[in-house]
Scaffold this motif. Structure first.
Motif, PDB file in Angstrom:
ATOM      1  N   PRO A 114       0.781  -1.264  -0.015  1.00  0.00           N
ATOM      2  CA  PRO A 114       0.122  -0.176  -0.161  1.00  0.00           C
ATOM      3  C   PRO A 114       0.833   1.303  -0.196  1.00  0.00           C
ATOM      4  O   PRO A 114       0.458   2.217  -0.667  1.00  0.00           O
ATOM      5  CB  PRO A 114      -0.754  -0.101   1.229  1.00  0.00           C
TER       6      PRO A 114
ATOM      7  N   LYS B  50       2.123   1.852  -3.553  1.00  0.00           N
ATOM      8  CA  LYS B  50       0.866   2.319  -4.244  1.00  0.00           C
ATOM      9  C   LYS B  50       0.839   3.875  -4.127  1.00  0.00           C
ATOM     10  O   LYS B  50       0.446   4.574  -5.053  1.00  0.00           O
ATOM     11  CB  LYS B  50      -0.220   1.617  -4.171  1.00  0.00           C
ATOM     12  N   ASN B  51       0.875   4.225  -2.847  1.00  0.00           N
ATOM     13  CA  ASN B  51       0.394   5.705  -2.535  1.00  0.00           C
ATOM     14  C   ASN B  51       1.664   6.694  -3.277  1.00  0.00           C
ATOM     15  O   ASN B  51       1.548   7.721  -3.437  1.00  0.00           O
ATOM     16  CB  ASN B  51       0.468   5.842  -0.888  1.00  0.00           C
TER      17      ASN B  51
ATOM     18  N   SER C  16     -16.528  -4.628   5.759  1.00  0.00           N
ATOM     19  CA  SER C  16     -15.510  -5.149   4.742  1.00  0.00           C
ATOM     20  C   SER C  16     -14.341  -5.179   5.609  1.00  0.00           C
ATOM     21  O   SER C  16     -13.465  -4.193   6.006  1.00  0.00           O
ATOM     22  CB  SER C  16     -15.491  -3.989   3.680  1.00  0.00           C
TER      23      SER C  16
ATOM     24  N   LYS D  90     -11.323  -5.863   3.610  1.00  0.00           N
ATOM     25  CA  LYS D  90     -10.111  -5.478   2.929  1.00  0.00           C
ATOM     26  C   LYS D  90     -10.517  -4.005   2.412  1.00  0.00           C
ATOM     27  O   LYS D  90     -11.409  -3.587   2.290  1.00  0.00           O
ATOM     28  CB  LYS D  90     -10.176  -6.449   1.533  1.00  0.00           C
ATOM     29  N   PHE D  91      -9.161  -3.426   1.811  1.00  0.00           N
ATOM     30  CA  PHE D  91      -9.242  -2.142   1.520  1.00  0.00           C
ATOM     31  C   PHE D  91      -9.943  -1.864   0.173  1.00  0.00           C
ATOM     32  O   PHE D  91      -9.614  -2.529  -0.777  1.00  0.00           O
ATOM     33  CB  PHE D  91      -7.681  -1.613   1.256  1.00  0.00           C
ATOM     34  N   SER D  92     -11.159  -1.146   0.398  1.00  0.00           N
ATOM     35  CA  SER D  92     -11.714  -0.903  -1.066  1.00  0.00           C
ATOM     36  C   SER D  92     -12.764   0.438  -0.683  1.00  0.00           C
ATOM     37  O   SER D  92     -12.694   1.058   0.196  1.00  0.00           O
ATOM     38  CB  SER D  92     -12.857  -1.971  -1.108  1.00  0.00           C
TER      39      SER D  92
ATOM     40  N   TYR E 242     -14.772  -0.246   2.155  1.00  0.00           N
ATOM     41  CA  TYR E 242     -13.815  -0.082   3.711  1.00  0.00           C
ATOM     42  C   TYR E 242     -13.857   1.545   3.873  1.00  0.00           C
ATOM     43  O   TYR E 242     -13.943   1.731   4.949  1.00  0.00           O
ATOM     44  CB  TYR E 242     -12.754  -0.650   3.491  1.00  0.00           C
ATOM     45  N   LEU E 243     -13.493   2.385   2.924  1.00  0.00           N
ATOM     46  CA  LEU E 243     -13.188   3.787   3.104  1.00  0.00           C
ATOM     47  C   LEU E 243     -14.549   4.444   3.766  1.00  0.00           C
ATOM     48  O   LEU E 243     -14.498   5.214   4.781  1.00  0.00           O
ATOM     49  CB  LEU E 243     -12.607   4.396   1.964  1.00  0.00           C
TER      50      LEU E 243
ATOM     51  N   GLU F 274     -15.280   3.350   7.367  1.00  0.00           N
ATOM     52  CA  GLU F 274     -14.406   4.023   8.228  1.00  0.00           C
ATOM     53  C   GLU F 274     -14.674   5.333   8.678  1.00  0.00           C
ATOM     54  O   GLU F 274     -14.624   5.728   9.688  1.00  0.00           O
ATOM     55  CB  GLU F 274     -12.720   3.859   7.686  1.00  0.00           C
TER      56      GLU F 274
END
Length: 261
Positions: free
Chosen positions: A2, A5-6, A83, A85-87, A90-91, A94
């Protein structure tokens, strides 16, 4: 992974920002292409409507994301779980969980009544702020009119909540603890309350406009390293200012419905 990727995303956006530079004006500040301005120019509409167009575009993004989230949750039926997993889902979860915490801390047992409003404030502002990280799309929150409009909504909601909670006794919030100087306190409180939308808007405008201007200055100096670093800094500013605006809104609601006066 991650983190890599950022970093790649920041570098990619910094390269895109160079493609989006239209010209370099006086003072060494880079001026970027503004797609809102181009659109309004083609439609023969005054450029003063740029923040409105930007705000509407952000609202459209929020509506599409909301529809996606609703469908995603609906597929789980009665067995809805967060969720893992990061998706996008998920965002969203959060962000909503964070706003629930703000609502609970400030309004306690009444948090469900004010959570939708605080969530709308937070999500709208954070999306508007983050839109400024995309070259060619200046954030609507860098203008006072957009931000003060949101501040006025906060002003109306917390005063309505206070009147609903206390009825005519809500006026006591403006009179202070001592009866003989109540008129003075009333005037001071009126000024204080009416200045809140302005202070909310001014704080947000100053930070977002300053961040955008700083990006323009350093992009004119270096096309690779500084823009990427400042976009990461801009990401932090965008999120922090959204949190501050939402937190202050929750505090104003808490003060309005409080029975401690």
């Amino acid at each position: 992974m991650p983190m890599k990727k950022n970093i790649l995303l920041s570098l990619g956006l910094s390269l895109l920002s160079n493609v989006a530079i239209a010209s370099e004006g006086g003072g060494g500040v880079a001026h970027f292409i503004n797609y809102y301005s181009i659109l309004l120019h083609k439609l023969h509409i005054d450029h003063a409507w740029e923040p409105t167009v930007g705000g509407l575009l952000c609202l459209l993004v929020i509506v599409v994301a909301g529809i996606y989230y609703r469908r995603s949750v609906g597929k789980d039926g009665n067995n809805v779980v967060p969720s893992g997993k990061f998706s996008l889902r998920y965002l969203i979860e959060e962000m909503l969980e964070f706003v629930v915490g703000i609502a609970k801390d400030n309004t306690h047992e009444q948090y469900l009544s004010f959570f939708p409003f605080l969530a709308a404030i937070f999500i709208y502002i954070v999306v508007c702020n983050l839109s400024g990280l995309i070259p060619g799309f200046p954030p609507p929150t860098e203008t006072m009119d957009n931000n003060v409009a949101v501040g006025i909504c906060v002003f109306l909601v917390y005063n309505f909540a206070g009147i609903k909670e206390h009825g005519s006794a809500y006026i006591k919030h403006f009179l202070g603890p001592v009866a003989f100087i109540a008129p003075l306190f009333f005037c001071i409180e009126l000024v204080s309350h009416f200045s809140r939308p302005l202070s909310l808007g001014l704080r947000l405008t100053g930070n977002i406009y300053g961040d955008h201007t700083l990006l323009g200055v350093f992009t004119s100096l270096s096309y690779l390293v500084f823009p990427a670093l400042l976009m990461f800094f801009g990401l932090l500013v965008a999120v922090v200012q959204s949190v501050v605006f939402t937190l202050l809104s929750g505090i104003y609601i808490s003060m309005a419905i409080s029975h401690d006066h």
